[in-house]
Design a protein around this motif. Sequence first.
Motif, PDB file in Angstrom:
ATOM      1  N   GLU A   1       5.381  75.069  68.052  1.00 51.82           N
ATOM      2  CA  GLU A   1       5.627  76.480  67.758  1.00 51.82           C
ATOM      3  C   GLU A   1       6.280  77.460  69.242  1.00 51.82           C
ATOM      4  O   GLU A   1       7.326  77.464  69.606  1.00 51.82           O
ATOM      5  CB  GLU A   1       5.246  77.754  66.752  1.00 51.82           C
ATOM      6  CG  GLU A   1       5.898  78.762  66.794  1.00 51.82           C
ATOM      7  CD  GLU A   1       4.905  79.467  66.287  1.00 51.82           C
ATOM      8  OE1 GLU A   1       4.036  79.331  65.461  1.00 51.82           O
ATOM      9  OE2 GLU A   1       5.252  81.240  66.473  1.00 51.82           O
ATOM     10  N   LEU A   2       5.410  76.459  70.402  1.00 50.10           N
ATOM     11  CA  LEU A   2       5.037  76.843  71.665  1.00 50.10           C
ATOM     12  C   LEU A   2       6.381  76.320  72.460  1.00 50.10           C
ATOM     13  O   LEU A   2       7.065  76.756  73.174  1.00 50.10           O
ATOM     14  CB  LEU A   2       3.810  75.754  72.136  1.00 50.10           C
ATOM     15  CG  LEU A   2       3.590  75.993  73.438  1.00 50.10           C
ATOM     16  CD1 LEU A   2       3.969  77.335  74.043  1.00 50.10           C
ATOM     17  CD2 LEU A   2       2.548  75.021  74.501  1.00 50.10           C
TER      18      LEU A   2
ATOM     19  N   ILE B   1       1.868  85.466  76.268  1.00 52.55           N
ATOM     20  CA  ILE B   1       1.127  84.963  75.305  1.00 52.55           C
ATOM     21  C   ILE B   1      -0.874  85.254  74.674  1.00 52.55           C
ATOM     22  O   ILE B   1      -1.183  86.307  76.242  1.00 52.55           O
ATOM     23  CB  ILE B   1       0.460  83.431  75.773  1.00 52.55           C
ATOM     24  CG1 ILE B   1       1.999  82.710  75.932  1.00 52.55           C
ATOM     25  CG2 ILE B   1      -0.750  82.848  74.483  1.00 52.55           C
ATOM     26  CD1 ILE B   1       1.163  80.924  76.306  1.00 52.55           C
TER      27      ILE B   1
ATOM     28  N   ARG C   1       1.081  73.484  68.383  1.00 56.43           N
ATOM     29  CA  ARG C   1       2.347  72.704  69.889  1.00 56.43           C
ATOM     30  C   ARG C   1       3.987  72.944  69.344  1.00 56.43           C
ATOM     31  O   ARG C   1       4.681  73.336  69.933  1.00 56.43           O
ATOM     32  CB  ARG C   1       2.281  71.002  69.760  1.00 56.43           C
ATOM     33  CG  ARG C   1       2.879  70.696  70.961  1.00 56.43           C
ATOM     34  CD  ARG C   1       2.049  68.529  69.858  1.00 56.43           C
ATOM     35  NE  ARG C   1       3.153  68.300  71.092  1.00 56.43           N
ATOM     36  CZ  ARG C   1       4.654  67.573  71.036  1.00 56.43           C
ATOM     37  NH1 ARG C   1       5.261  68.137  69.533  1.00 56.43           N
ATOM     38  NH2 ARG C   1       5.224  66.720  71.495  1.00 56.43           N
TER      39      ARG C   1
ATOM     40  N   THR D   1      -1.196  79.957  68.246  1.00 55.52           N
ATOM     41  CA  THR D   1       0.350  79.074  67.873  1.00 55.52           C
ATOM     42  C   THR D   1      -0.014  77.285  67.946  1.00 55.52           C
ATOM     43  O   THR D   1      -0.252  76.883  68.830  1.00 55.52           O
ATOM     44  CB  THR D   1       1.124  79.867  69.065  1.00 55.52           C
ATOM     45  OG1 THR D   1       1.333  80.859  68.225  1.00 55.52           O
ATOM     46  CG2 THR D   1       2.392  79.165  68.495  1.00 55.52           C
TER      47      THR D   1
ATOM     48  N   LEU E   1       4.487  80.976  81.561  1.00 57.34           N
ATOM     49  CA  LEU E   1       3.715  81.477  80.320  1.00 57.34           C
ATOM     50  C   LEU E   1       2.253  82.296  80.700  1.00 57.34           C
ATOM     51  O   LEU E   1       1.723  81.369  81.543  1.00 57.34           O
ATOM     52  CB  LEU E   1       3.213  79.772  80.021  1.00 57.34           C
ATOM     53  CG  LEU E   1       4.219  79.248  78.683  1.00 57.34           C
ATOM     54  CD1 LEU E   1       3.894  77.629  78.493  1.00 57.34           C
ATOM     55  CD2 LEU E   1       4.909  79.929  77.947  1.00 57.34           C
TER      56      LEU E   1
ATOM     57  N   LYS F   1      -2.394  82.406  70.453  1.00 62.85           N
ATOM     58  CA  LYS F   1      -2.833  81.694  71.649  1.00 62.85           C
ATOM     59  C   LYS F   1      -3.303  80.211  70.561  1.00 62.85           C
ATOM     60  O   LYS F   1      -3.341  79.228  70.685  1.00 62.85           O
ATOM     61  CB  LYS F   1      -4.720  82.068  71.756  1.00 62.85           C
ATOM     62  CG  LYS F   1      -4.128  82.748  73.527  1.00 62.85           C
ATOM     63  CD  LYS F   1      -5.062  82.323  74.853  1.00 62.85           C
ATOM     64  CE  LYS F   1      -4.433  82.858  75.460  1.00 62.85           C
ATOM     65  NZ  LYS F   1      -5.926  82.991  77.085  1.00 62.85           N
TER      66      LYS F   1
ATOM     67  N   ILE G   1       3.446  85.290  71.968  1.00 61.52           N
ATOM     68  CA  ILE G   1       2.942  84.481  70.743  1.00 61.52           C
ATOM     69  C   ILE G   1       1.668  84.872  70.815  1.00 61.52           C
ATOM     70  O   ILE G   1       1.107  84.856  72.052  1.00 61.52           O
ATOM     71  CB  ILE G   1       3.623  82.957  71.380  1.00 61.52           C
ATOM     72  CG1 ILE G   1       3.285  82.879  72.374  1.00 61.52           C
ATOM     73  CG2 ILE G   1       5.086  83.065  70.833  1.00 61.52           C
ATOM     74  CD1 ILE G   1       4.132  81.260  72.950  1.00 61.52           C
TER      75      ILE G   1
ATOM     76  N   SER H   1       6.132  84.963  67.341  1.00 66.02           N
ATOM     77  CA  SER H   1       5.706  84.561  66.492  1.00 66.02           C
ATOM     78  C   SER H   1       5.816  85.396  65.534  1.00 66.02           C
ATOM     79  O   SER H   1       5.618  86.688  65.107  1.00 66.02           O
ATOM     80  CB  SER H   1       4.194  83.670  66.805  1.00 66.02           C
ATOM     81  OG  SER H   1       3.312  84.713  67.654  1.00 66.02           O
TER      82      SER H   1
ATOM     83  N   ILE I   1      -1.682  73.319  77.631  1.00 70.60           N
ATOM     84  CA  ILE I   1      -0.863  73.707  77.408  1.00 70.60           C
ATOM     85  C   ILE I   1       0.062  72.523  78.249  1.00 70.60           C
ATOM     86  O   ILE I   1       0.736  72.139  78.190  1.00 70.60           O
ATOM     87  CB  ILE I   1      -0.676  74.528  78.239  1.00 70.60           C
ATOM     88  CG1 ILE I   1      -1.654  76.001  77.902  1.00 70.60           C
ATOM     89  CG2 ILE I   1       1.136  75.294  78.387  1.00 70.60           C
ATOM     90  CD1 ILE I   1      -0.432  76.731  76.101  1.00 70.60           C
TER      91      ILE I   1
END
Lengths: 215, 215
Positions: free
Chosen positions: A110-111, A81, A108, A106, A52, A104, A102, A126, A17
Amino acid sequence: MIQVLIADDHTMFVDGIESILLVEDGIHVAGRCYDGASVIEFVKSNKVDIVLLDVNLPDMSGIEVCKQLAASHPEVKVLAISMYNEESYVSETLNHGARGYILKNTGRDELLKAIRTVYSGATYFSKDVTETIMKGLMNRRKSSTKSTVDMPKISRREKEVLKLIAEEFTTQEIADKLFISLKTVESHRSNLLAKLNARNSAGLVRISLENHLLD
Amino acid sequence: MIQVLIADDHTMFVDGIESILLVEDGIHVAGRCYDGASVIEFVKSNKVDIVLLDVNLPDMSGIEVCKQLAASHPEVKVLAISMYNEESYVSETLNHGARGYILKNTGRDELLKAIRTVYSGATYFSKDVTETIMKGLMNRRKSSTKSTVDMPKISRREKEVLKLIAEEFTTQEIADKLFISLKTVESHRSNLLAKLNARNSAGLVRISLENHLLD
DNA sequence: TTAATTTTAGGGGGAAACCCTGGTTTTTCT
DNA sequence: AGAAAAACCAGGGTTTCCCCCTAAAATTAA
């Protein structure tokens, strides 16, 4: 500059991340936490816009962290997350103050979108999570419909009486309200007890509430 | 060919939808209805895949139509169309069998996408509706927390008694189950009445169910 | 127009719930 | 350790509920 705190007990995941966020303009990784307690500590002495937050932390559940954050630092926005796309997890988390959820897996882009969306004050979920919630919302129908089917018919008058019983009125008061005799109300209640298979007024209320008979 | 039934009491709106669908390949307008009763009638004698259902029909509510359709013709998929993006409407409709919910300000492309998505067996919700549901899901925290806050503390023993009252047991039976005196149970109920501000057991049950005191 | 259901109403009686007051023991919190 | 709260127990009195029975008028369905 959006100050982001990453909270997850898996170092590799945090690294991943972080490497995504480091090269991003307008986003700064304010810190990293590996358990719930340190999240609470960190926000006390650092400016954090978004956490996060992994829902499954070792010491306390993410839900607990959400709750405490919402109480002590409501300005800090939580983006949950999780590995699990399960209705109970999602709704529990949202019900305790998270602004987004969201998974895991997901990607880049979308994050980043999720972070910016939540930072702007909106909420982000998501697509998969959204579907899960909708499914959960719809599946509640089955149980309610099934029980409604094998429920005996309740007449208009009986329903009126039932409502007033649920509103805690005594038989005499119900009689006065409906301009009928006390004995008539007793008849109705008696019939209701038989129809709904209840032993007393308490059961009458429980059954009618469970089956939405008063709508 | 997807057979679509349009159900709305506003002729102009039906015309609009129809003109969109007429030029579309793979979609056929099977019929038009202006009230709930005719929807029920129509599906009895015509093949219908999808009902574009206005939630606010003159004679009966769209929810009622959903319920009846789900019971008599479960293969017919309902795509709810509404002017109102309100949580109560949306969840009520979904809880009674609708497979999708879109707003009347939805554009042509999204309408077609919704129809095809629902026809394929999946669910479809417009973005605004999704947001509304999420908001509603989150806001339950506030109400539940608030009601829990101004709700007096109920002791462990009182909760046990309360549960058994809701399960229709008499005072004597509760006493036997908990191995305590009848008078003790009466004390507990009396305290519960005072704490929950109820007048009788019926109210006790209603209040505890409404506030999820038995979980 | 019958037939069935709903709504109305009553008598009488027993059980349960509710209200008031008082008290002891145990647990919990500070 | 001391105070507060919760859990426990109890008697007497009043009200309400619940049950058995019957039954007529009104409405609704067949």
